[in-house]
Design an enzyme around this catalytic site. Structure first.
Site, PDB file in Angstrom:
ATOM      1  N   CYS A   1     106.415   7.732  58.292  1.00  0.00           N
ATOM      2  CA  CYS A   1     106.377   8.951  57.308  1.00  0.00           C
ATOM      3  C   CYS A   1     107.808   9.275  56.906  1.00  0.00           C
ATOM      4  CB  CYS A   1     105.394   9.831  57.803  1.00  0.00           C
ATOM      5  SG  CYS A   1     106.046  10.768  59.653  1.00  0.00           S
TER       6      CYS A   1
ATOM      7  N   GLN B   1      99.875  12.747  53.871  1.00  0.00           N
ATOM      8  CA  GLN B   1     100.822  11.670  54.033  1.00  0.00           C
ATOM      9  C   GLN B   1      99.902  10.240  54.176  1.00  0.00           C
ATOM     10  OE1 GLN B   1     104.223  11.371  54.908  1.00  0.00           O
ATOM     11  NE2 GLN B   1     103.841   9.247  54.739  1.00  0.00           N
TER      12      GLN B   1
ATOM     13  N   ARG C   1     102.164  24.260  54.431  1.00  0.00           N
ATOM     14  CA  ARG C   1     102.525  23.669  55.738  1.00  0.00           C
ATOM     15  C   ARG C   1     102.945  24.539  56.614  1.00  0.00           C
ATOM     16  NH1 ARG C   1     107.121  18.946  56.336  1.00  0.00           N
ATOM     17  NH2 ARG C   1     105.512  17.801  55.508  1.00  0.00           N
TER      18      ARG C   1
ATOM     19  N   HIS D   1      98.177  15.763  58.724  1.00  0.00           N
ATOM     20  CA  HIS D   1      99.151  15.579  57.919  1.00  0.00           C
ATOM     21  C   HIS D   1      98.439  14.681  56.937  1.00  0.00           C
ATOM     22  CE1 HIS D   1     102.493  15.797  55.464  1.00  0.00           C
ATOM     23  NE2 HIS D   1     103.219  14.893  56.115  1.00  0.00           N
TER      24      HIS D   1
ATOM     25  N   ASP E   1     106.316   7.029  64.399  1.00  0.00           N
ATOM     26  CA  ASP E   1     106.559   8.447  63.870  1.00  0.00           C
ATOM     27  C   ASP E   1     107.799   9.109  65.022  1.00  0.00           C
ATOM     28  OD1 ASP E   1     106.796  11.195  62.648  1.00  0.00           O
ATOM     29  OD2 ASP E   1     104.977  11.702  63.409  1.00  0.00           O
TER      30      ASP E   1
ATOM     31  N   ARG F   1     104.103   9.307  48.072  1.00  0.00           N
ATOM     32  CA  ARG F   1     103.732  10.932  48.341  1.00  0.00           C
ATOM     33  C   ARG F   1     103.177  11.850  46.937  1.00  0.00           C
ATOM     34  NH1 ARG F   1     105.075  13.554  52.720  1.00  0.00           N
ATOM     35  NH2 ARG F   1     103.044  14.567  52.165  1.00  0.00           N
TER      36      ARG F   1
HETATM   37  N1   CP Z   1     106.889  12.875  55.523  1.00  0.00           N
HETATM   38  C1   CP Z   1     107.004  14.107  55.332  1.00  0.00           C
HETATM   39  O1   CP Z   1     105.989  15.041  55.264  1.00  0.00           O
HETATM   40  O2   CP Z   1     108.198  14.401  55.042  1.00  0.00           O
HETATM   41  P1   CP Z   1     108.793  15.928  54.690  1.00  0.00           P
HETATM   42  O3   CP Z   1     108.839  16.455  56.277  1.00  0.00           O
HETATM   43  O4   CP Z   1     109.996  15.678  54.241  1.00  0.00           O
HETATM   44  O5   CP Z   1     107.925  16.675  53.825  1.00  0.00           O
HETATM   45  N1  NVA Z   2     104.935  14.277  63.225  1.00  0.00           N
HETATM   46  C1  NVA Z   2     106.015  14.915  62.431  1.00  0.00           C
HETATM   47  C2  NVA Z   2     105.598  14.349  60.876  1.00  0.00           C
HETATM   48  C3  NVA Z   2     106.669  14.564  60.144  1.00  0.00           C
HETATM   49  C4  NVA Z   2     106.287  14.243  58.698  1.00  0.00           C
HETATM   50  C5  NVA Z   2     106.133  16.177  62.576  1.00  0.00           C
HETATM   51  O1  NVA Z   2     105.155  16.965  62.289  1.00  0.00           O
HETATM   52  O2  NVA Z   2     107.272  16.910  62.331  1.00  0.00           O
END
Ligand code: CP
Ligand code: NVA
Length: 329
Positions: free
Chosen positions: A269, A135, A105, A132, A228, A314
């Site tokens: 998400c 997700q 990540r 992502h 989101d 997830r």
């Molecule tokens: N939805 C999601 O990716 O959550 P986190 O940022 O907590 O991993």
């Molecule tokens: N768009 C958000 C998604 C988090 C799961 C981010 O990148 O912070």
């Protein structure tokens, strides 16, 4: 079918391959509930690299790995040499000699692609600025559980149409023949090149992708309303002013959801700005005088909201990705 493959973005997979992952996730979920799960990752070593923070993704990878018999190493933001003293290419060459699979990540999609190129082991994208993909598997498994199909589902995404969630949902929806609409101010529509790819994919798969700044028309008769955060991880706080100014009109609230189907699903998400119990939300309230952002607390907690089913999924879908790409037969 997918052994040895990385999971970097949905565009790399056919609809059949994605369907295979969803079917596998459904089976793994049932096996876990029935206590009949078979370990396919026994003795595998897995690195989890998080250059941005996480609750769901990290815990999903950890629990899925433990359930399947694998060992994990968690590498948090600023706790290694990655990208500070050492390039991603060199990191990949080192970790590829220790680990059987790597989750990443972080920031640019190019980083996760480079990690996959040089590590020689399956790499899984746990979120980049652009995409992502894990997700989306959880979201689509949830829709399948609640609605029985993905094809033809009328899906409205409201808010920042340029972010990783909007881009990934758009590509996923196009691959599964959904009727997908981005509902946002025009300057927040997805980038042209990706939008064109999605339009083409939707046509090939008997679906539809569209873009509108008409919030009522955009959610009319929707089966799913998705939103989101307005500011994603890694973005500067300087953009808050503009985002609140431009996206507040697209907040998911009780007035808006009246236009969707009665049994619509509210999806997000997470994490979501729907109440004031967080540190950042309190700062926002102090500065901007608003109590809720992309979704009201009322909608978030309504009977239509399936956000915690999504969150649970997830784990099952991430497990499917690891088993499919790294599991022993
Ligand atoms: N939805 C999601 O990716 O959550 P986190 O940022 O907590 O991993
Ligand atoms: N768009 C958000 C998604 C988090 C799961 C981010 O990148 O912070």
């Amino acid at each position: 079918m997918l052994k040895g493959k990385s999971f970097l973005k949905l565009l790399d997979f056919t609809t059949e391959e994605l369907q295979y992952l969803l079917d596998l996730a459904k089976k793994l979920k049932e096996d876990k509930k029935n206590k009949t799960e078979k370990k396919k990752l026994t003795g595998k070593n897995i690195a989890l690299i998080f250059e941005k923070t996480s609750t769901r993704t990290r815990c999903a990878f950890e629990v899925a790995a433990y359930d399947q018999g694998a060992n994990i190493t968690y590498i948090g933001p600023s706790t290694s040499q990655i990208n500070d003293k050492e390039s991603i290419e060199d990191t990949a060459k080192v970790l590829g000699r220790f680990y059987d699979g790597i989750e990443y990540r972080g920031y640019g999609q190019d980083l996760v692609e480079t990690l996959a190129k040089y590590s020689g082991v399956p790499v899984w994208n746990g979120l980049t600025t652009e995409f992502h993909p894990t997700q989306i598997l959880a979201d689509f498994l949830t829709i399948l559980e609640k609605k029985g199909t993905l094809k033809g589902i009328k899906f409205a995404y409201l808010g920042d149409g340029k972010n990783n969630m909007a881009s990934s949902l758009m590509i996923g929806a196009a691959k599964f023949g959904m009727d997908f609409t981005i509902v946002a101010p025009k300057e927040y529509f997805p980038d042209k090149e990706l939008a064109e790819t999605a339009l083409k994919l939707a046509e090939e798969n008997g679906g539809r992708v569209s873009f509108t700044d008409d919030r009522i028309g955009g959610v009319k008769d929707a089966d799913v309303i998705y939103t989101d955060v307005w500011v994603s991880m890694g973005e500067s706080y300087d953009v808050w002013d503009e985002r609140i100014n431009r996206l507040s009109y697209y907040q998911v609230n009780s007035d808006l959801v009246k236009h969707a189907k009665e049994d619509y699903l509210f999806m997000h998400c997470l994490p979501a700005f729907h109440d004031l119990n967080t540190k950042v939300a309190q700062e926002i309230e102090k500065k901007y005088g608003i109590k809720e952002m992309e979704v009201t607390d009322e909608v978030f907690r309504s009977k239509n909201s399936v956000v915690f089913d999504e969150a649970e999924n997830r784990m099952h879908t991430i497990k499917a990705v690891m088993v499919a790409t790294l599991g022993e037969d």
